[in-house]
Design a protein around this motif. Structure first.
Motif, PDB file in Angstrom:
ATOM      1  N   VAL A 198      25.089  37.465  42.482  1.00 52.11           N
ATOM      2  CA  VAL A 198      26.440  37.816  42.911  1.00 52.11           C
ATOM      3  C   VAL A 198      27.139  38.608  41.823  1.00 52.11           C
ATOM      4  CG1 VAL A 198      26.627  35.843  44.436  1.00 52.11           C
ATOM      5  CG2 VAL A 198      27.378  35.631  42.085  1.00 52.11           C
ATOM      6  N   ALA A 199      28.153  39.351  42.242  1.00 52.89           N
ATOM      7  CA  ALA A 199      28.969  40.083  41.286  1.00 52.89           C
ATOM      8  C   ALA A 199      29.711  39.079  40.406  1.00 52.89           C
ATOM      9  CB  ALA A 199      29.958  40.951  42.060  1.00 52.89           C
ATOM     10  N   LYS A 200      30.103  39.515  39.222  1.00 57.32           N
ATOM     11  CA  LYS A 200      30.736  38.594  38.273  1.00 57.32           C
ATOM     12  C   LYS A 200      32.200  38.958  38.033  1.00 57.32           C
ATOM     13  CE  LYS A 200      26.821  36.508  36.947  1.00 57.32           C
ATOM     14  NZ  LYS A 200      26.364  35.921  38.167  1.00 57.32           N
ATOM     15  N   THR A 201      32.997  37.924  37.752  1.00 57.78           N
ATOM     16  CA  THR A 201      34.390  38.148  37.368  1.00 57.78           C
ATOM     17  C   THR A 201      34.443  38.957  36.075  1.00 57.78           C
ATOM     18  OG1 THR A 201      35.287  36.213  38.479  1.00 57.78           O
ATOM     19  CG2 THR A 201      36.451  36.956  36.518  1.00 57.78           C
ATOM     20  N   ASP A 202      35.358  39.936  36.040  1.00 59.04           N
ATOM     21  CA  ASP A 202      35.476  40.800  34.866  1.00 59.04           C
ATOM     22  C   ASP A 202      36.972  41.033  34.666  1.00 59.04           C
ATOM     23  OD1 ASP A 202      34.141  44.138  34.095  1.00 59.04           O
ATOM     24  OD2 ASP A 202      35.326  42.696  32.936  1.00 59.04           O
TER      25      ASP A 202
ATOM     26  N   LEU B 284      47.772  43.552  47.187  1.00 60.62           N
ATOM     27  CA  LEU B 284      46.706  42.838  46.489  1.00 60.62           C
ATOM     28  C   LEU B 284      45.481  42.959  47.392  1.00 60.62           C
ATOM     29  CD1 LEU B 284      46.954  39.446  44.696  1.00 60.62           C
ATOM     30  CD2 LEU B 284      45.040  39.934  46.159  1.00 60.62           C
ATOM     31  N   PHE B 285      44.393  43.511  46.837  1.00 66.43           N
ATOM     32  CA  PHE B 285      43.202  43.760  47.649  1.00 66.43           C
ATOM     33  C   PHE B 285      42.197  42.612  47.536  1.00 66.43           C
ATOM     34  CE2 PHE B 285      43.887  47.989  49.129  1.00 66.43           C
ATOM     35  CZ  PHE B 285      44.731  48.552  48.198  1.00 66.43           C
ATOM     36  N   ILE B 286      41.630  42.286  48.695  1.00 62.21           N
ATOM     37  CA  ILE B 286      40.505  41.353  48.733  1.00 62.21           C
ATOM     38  C   ILE B 286      39.340  42.113  49.342  1.00 62.21           C
ATOM     39  CG2 ILE B 286      39.621  39.139  49.546  1.00 62.21           C
ATOM     40  CD1 ILE B 286      42.512  38.245  49.976  1.00 62.21           C
ATOM     41  N   LEU B 287      38.272  42.208  48.591  1.00 63.36           N
ATOM     42  CA  LEU B 287      37.113  42.971  49.042  1.00 63.36           C
ATOM     43  C   LEU B 287      35.982  42.010  49.387  1.00 63.36           C
ATOM     44  CD1 LEU B 287      35.689  45.818  49.236  1.00 63.36           C
ATOM     45  CD2 LEU B 287      34.886  45.391  46.910  1.00 63.36           C
ATOM     46  N   GLU B 288      35.532  42.088  50.655  1.00 66.69           N
ATOM     47  CA  GLU B 288      34.372  41.272  51.034  1.00 66.69           C
ATOM     48  C   GLU B 288      33.123  42.123  50.858  1.00 66.69           C
ATOM     49  OE1 GLU B 288      34.250  39.836  55.082  1.00 66.69           O
ATOM     50  OE2 GLU B 288      32.182  39.154  54.823  1.00 66.69           O
ATOM     51  N   LEU B 289      32.206  41.642  50.027  1.00 69.06           N
ATOM     52  CA  LEU B 289      30.988  42.424  49.794  1.00 69.06           C
ATOM     53  C   LEU B 289      29.944  42.226  50.886  1.00 69.06           C
ATOM     54  CD1 LEU B 289      30.310  42.190  45.938  1.00 69.06           C
ATOM     55  CD2 LEU B 289      31.164  44.136  47.259  1.00 69.06           C
ATOM     56  N   GLY B 290      29.999  41.122  51.581  1.00 71.50           N
ATOM     57  CA  GLY B 290      29.010  40.861  52.631  1.00 71.50           C
ATOM     58  C   GLY B 290      27.641  40.682  52.013  1.00 71.50           C
ATOM     59  N   ASP B 291      26.672  41.454  52.494  1.00 72.06           N
ATOM     60  CA  ASP B 291      25.318  41.343  51.972  1.00 72.06           C
ATOM     61  C   ASP B 291      25.096  42.195  50.715  1.00 72.06           C
ATOM     62  OD1 ASP B 291      23.865  41.110  55.292  1.00 72.06           O
ATOM     63  OD2 ASP B 291      24.520  39.560  53.893  1.00 72.06           O
ATOM     64  N   PHE B 292      26.058  42.989  50.348  1.00 75.51           N
ATOM     65  CA  PHE B 292      25.914  43.820  49.156  1.00 75.51           C
ATOM     66  C   PHE B 292      26.144  42.961  47.912  1.00 75.51           C
ATOM     67  CE2 PHE B 292      25.402  47.773  51.307  1.00 75.51           C
ATOM     68  CZ  PHE B 292      26.058  47.589  52.512  1.00 75.51           C
ATOM     69  N   THR B 293      25.364  43.214  46.861  1.00 77.10           N
ATOM     70  CA  THR B 293      25.370  42.260  45.746  1.00 77.10           C
ATOM     71  C   THR B 293      26.172  42.733  44.553  1.00 77.10           C
ATOM     72  OG1 THR B 293      23.299  43.240  44.987  1.00 77.10           O
ATOM     73  CG2 THR B 293      23.146  41.289  46.381  1.00 77.10           C
ATOM     74  N   ASN B 294      26.538  44.000  44.529  1.00 73.51           N
ATOM     75  CA  ASN B 294      27.298  44.488  43.388  1.00 73.51           C
ATOM     76  C   ASN B 294      28.525  45.264  43.831  1.00 73.51           C
ATOM     77  OD1 ASN B 294      25.816  43.767  40.945  1.00 73.51           O
ATOM     78  ND2 ASN B 294      24.172  44.959  41.887  1.00 73.51           N
ATOM     79  N   ILE B 295      29.507  45.293  42.971  1.00 72.05           N
ATOM     80  CA  ILE B 295      30.710  46.057  43.265  1.00 72.05           C
ATOM     81  C   ILE B 295      30.416  47.521  42.911  1.00 72.05           C
ATOM     82  CG2 ILE B 295      33.177  46.299  42.771  1.00 72.05           C
ATOM     83  CD1 ILE B 295      32.956  43.386  41.583  1.00 72.05           C
ATOM     84  N   PRO B 296      30.641  48.428  43.841  1.00 69.98           N
ATOM     85  CA  PRO B 296      30.364  49.839  43.534  1.00 69.98           C
ATOM     86  C   PRO B 296      31.204  50.334  42.371  1.00 69.98           C
ATOM     87  CG  PRO B 296      30.730  49.510  45.886  1.00 69.98           C
ATOM     88  CD  PRO B 296      31.079  48.220  45.218  1.00 69.98           C
ATOM     89  N   ASP B 297      30.647  51.246  41.603  1.00 63.54           N
ATOM     90  CA  ASP B 297      31.333  51.747  40.407  1.00 63.54           C
ATOM     91  C   ASP B 297      32.691  52.358  40.716  1.00 63.54           C
ATOM     92  OD1 ASP B 297      28.293  52.805  38.686  1.00 63.54           O
ATOM     93  OD2 ASP B 297      29.371  50.888  38.741  1.00 63.54           O
ATOM     94  N   PHE B 298      32.781  53.081  41.824  1.00 63.74           N
ATOM     95  CA  PHE B 298      34.071  53.752  42.111  1.00 63.74           C
ATOM     96  C   PHE B 298      35.159  52.712  42.387  1.00 63.74           C
ATOM     97  CE2 PHE B 298      35.036  53.397  46.647  1.00 63.74           C
ATOM     98  CZ  PHE B 298      33.823  53.026  47.220  1.00 63.74           C
ATOM     99  N   ILE B 299      34.773  51.602  42.944  1.00 61.71           N
ATOM    100  CA  ILE B 299      35.766  50.528  43.198  1.00 61.71           C
ATOM    101  C   ILE B 299      36.149  49.880  41.879  1.00 61.71           C
ATOM    102  CG2 ILE B 299      36.126  48.278  44.295  1.00 61.71           C
ATOM    103  CD1 ILE B 299      34.553  49.271  46.700  1.00 61.71           C
ATOM    104  N   LYS B 300      35.169  49.702  40.993  1.00 55.61           N
ATOM    105  CA  LYS B 300      35.484  49.139  39.667  1.00 55.61           C
ATOM    106  C   LYS B 300      36.489  50.034  38.946  1.00 55.61           C
ATOM    107  CE  LYS B 300      31.061  46.893  38.686  1.00 55.61           C
ATOM    108  NZ  LYS B 300      29.850  46.925  37.880  1.00 55.61           N
ATOM    109  N   ASN B 301      36.305  51.336  39.060  1.00 54.24           N
ATOM    110  CA  ASN B 301      37.227  52.265  38.408  1.00 54.24           C
ATOM    111  C   ASN B 301      38.630  52.125  38.971  1.00 54.24           C
ATOM    112  OD1 ASN B 301      35.165  53.236  36.845  1.00 54.24           O
ATOM    113  ND2 ASN B 301      34.674  54.938  38.236  1.00 54.24           N
ATOM    114  N   TYR B 302      38.727  52.024  40.275  1.00 56.77           N
ATOM    115  CA  TYR B 302      40.041  51.859  40.898  1.00 56.77           C
ATOM    116  C   TYR B 302      40.682  50.548  40.461  1.00 56.77           C
ATOM    117  CZ  TYR B 302      40.146  55.802  44.108  1.00 56.77           C
ATOM    118  OH  TYR B 302      40.219  57.056  44.640  1.00 56.77           O
ATOM    119  N   ALA B 303      39.843  49.497  40.363  1.00 57.78           N
ATOM    120  CA  ALA B 303      40.366  48.158  40.025  1.00 57.78           C
ATOM    121  C   ALA B 303      41.120  48.185  38.712  1.00 57.78           C
ATOM    122  CB  ALA B 303      39.217  47.156  39.963  1.00 57.78           C
ATOM    123  N   GLN B 304      40.633  48.958  37.743  1.00 60.84           N
ATOM    124  CA  GLN B 304      41.273  49.023  36.426  1.00 60.84           C
ATOM    125  C   GLN B 304      42.707  49.517  36.538  1.00 60.84           C
ATOM    126  OE1 GLN B 304      38.811  51.430  33.871  1.00 60.84           O
ATOM    127  NE2 GLN B 304      37.033  50.092  34.166  1.00 60.84           N
TER     128      GLN B 304
END
Lengths: 182, 336
Positions: free
Chosen positions: B286-290, B248-268
């Protein structure tokens, strides 16, 4: 010097508070601890125990908070006078602790002996201890005239300007009846 | 006649140094040191009838879920024998251990109070710590903190709390905010600061009502899973990290405000939801729950609480739908 006294709402403790104040000590209680201005400071972390030099607890009526305050004051290495009116009983654990801890004294008292017991504690256990250190930085702007006077008096009394100012303030504090009444 | 006293269990899990000027003699390094340690701290006997138990005394880096599980089991089996529990811990691992107990012992009926000395295990080998302590007015030892913890353990308030310096804080919302000072824990959530210590302990925030939404209380397992990977995002991060379906992955974005597209693709394609930790910031969005794309964003939880909660959830079930449900539920007050 600041003495914390608990409890503060019985006839006995009101007498204790009066005696301690008459000896020139500042008194901190449950009733005044939130508004006492000599505890407030902007630069240090707020911990009232650091400002208190001694503790007097009136333990004739057993309650859990007395145990807590006793344990805490011992841990903080504060001189503690634990008073019990004659005729009342004492927790066995406290008797044992008195033998182990130098800064913890239990005294039975009557209304006649109360003043003597307290005075002895204040004189022997508190006034012999290290004097409070000046650690809070305070910037003060002076006129040229005032500075000249300060240099003159410091030289005359063979002391530093800072020590002289502290001495003036301590004198004012001791003479301020309204402040002592707080 | 004696002062009325409650029965309290005291567990040693590190952070036991009583005296900064005598670390070796005033620290518990193994179980047989307990007797000598207690003889230096007799004033705690005024507060309560205390039974002491040894769990762990090594470096904070070696604290692991196995220690948390052991601690939870030992406390659980004594639930009806004691009115309250206090635990000492090295301050570096204290938040993780306290969070672990908050989840492992959901619905526990007694207070559990965490505290510790700020003197690290590693200092025992230093020839002198005078240079470190020379300007410190604050006592770094355990005594005052533990007295407060034991006093809190005597109160009828079944929560996991941290008693440190002049603050009492709900453990699931506590954060480390200081070093070598009076108060090193605090919370951005004002409701989480339960009270203050100032010539007495005053609790102001109402007791947490736990477990209201958690209908499976009877099925709670004292179990944790270590199949968690915590990753801090940085540009150029290796995408292959996200190919491991066991974790189970936990990703800390830090100062970045959006989840990169390639990570979103992997998440699916992940078995478990991708958890994104993005603490609330005033300036940035902040990024939003999806949930459709298998992403849950947490902006109202501490890092320690999220990591431990994830471990706990995976320890309860491996069904993705139930995992998602439990992660989104406010089980121990951890979601602010």
């Amino acid at each position: 010097m600041i003495i914390y006294i608990y409890p503060d709402n019985t006839n006995e403790t009101k007498k204790i508070i009066a005696i301690v104040k008459q000896r020139g000590f500042l008194v901190l209680t449950e009733e005044n601890k939130d508004r006492v201005n000599f505890l407030q400071h902007s630069t240090e972390e707020k911990d009232s125990w650091n400002k208190v030099q001694g503790v007097i607890l009136e333990g004739s009526h057993l309650e859990a908070k007395l145990g807590y305050l006793t344990a805490y004051a011992i841990a903080k290495n504060k001189p503690i006078l634990y008073l019990i009116q004659k005729g009342n009983s004492l927790d066995e654990q406290l008797k044992y602790l008195e033998q182990e801890k130098d800064n913890f004294k239990i005294k039975y008292y009557s209304l006649k002996s109360l003043e003597k017991v307290i005075t002895h504690f204040l004189r022997v256990n508190l006034q012999g201890r290290k004097i409070e250190k000046a650690k809070i930085k305070f910037t003060l702007r002076l006129t040229a005239t005032l500075e000249q006077f300060l240099i003159f008096k410091a030289k005359q009394q063979k002391t530093t300007k800072a020590k002289l100012v502290r001495k003036f303030l301590e004198k004012l504090m001791g003479e301020d009846k309204a402040y002592s009444a707080e | 006649m004696n002062l009325p006293k409650k029965k309290i269990a005291l567990f040693f899990c590190g952070g036991t140094t009583l005296d900064a000027n005598n670390i070796r003699e005033s620290t518990i390094f193994q179980e047989k040191d307990i007797k000598k340690w207690l003889s230096q701290f007799k004033e705690i006997n005024i507060l309560a009838n205390i039974d002491a138990f040894f769990i762990y005394a090594g470096p904070a880096t070696d604290i692991s879920p196995s220690i948390w599980l052991k601690l939870a089991a030992e406390i659980k089996k004594r639930e009806n024998a004691y009115q309250g529990f206090a635990v000492t811990s090295d301050v570096k691992s204290l938040l993780y251990t306290a969070n672990a107990l908050s989840f492992l012992l959901l619905g526990f009926s007694r207070p559990i109070i965490f505290t510790g000395s700020q003197i690290p295990f590693e200092w025992k080998n230093l020839p002198s710590i005078k240079n470190i302590l020379k300007d410190k007015e604050t006592d770094l030892g355990l005594k005052a903190n533990l007295i407060n913890a034991l006093q809190l353990a005597c109160l009828e308030r079944n929560e996991v709390m941290i008693a440190f310096g002049t603050k009492v804080i709900r453990s699931v919302l506590a954060q480390r905010t200081g070093f070598l000072s009076l108060n090193i824990f605090d919370s951005l959530n004002r409701q989480a600061v339960l009270g203050n210590v100032d010539l007495g302990i005053k609790l102001e925030t109402p007791r947490l009502i736990r477990g209201l939404n958690f209908k499976r209380q009877e099925a709670i397992k004292i179990a944790l899973s270590c199949n968690i990977r915590f990753i801090k995002y940085y540009p150029g991060i290796n995408e292959k990290i996200f190919q491991d379906q066991q974790n189970l992955f936990i990703l800390e974005l830090g100062d970045f405000t959006n989840i990169p597209d390639f990570i979103k693709n992997y998440a699916q394609g992940l078995t478990y939801p991708l958890l994104v930790w993005q603490p609330k910031k005033d300036v940035f969005t902040v990024a939003k729950t999806d949930l459709k794309n298998n992403i849950i964003v947490f902006d109202n939880i501490t890092k320690e609480s999220l990591i431990v909660k994830a471990m706990w959830v995976l320890g309860q079930t491996d069904k993705p739908a139930m995992i998602r449900k439990l992660l989104l539920e406010n089980l121990a007050g951890e979601l602010g």
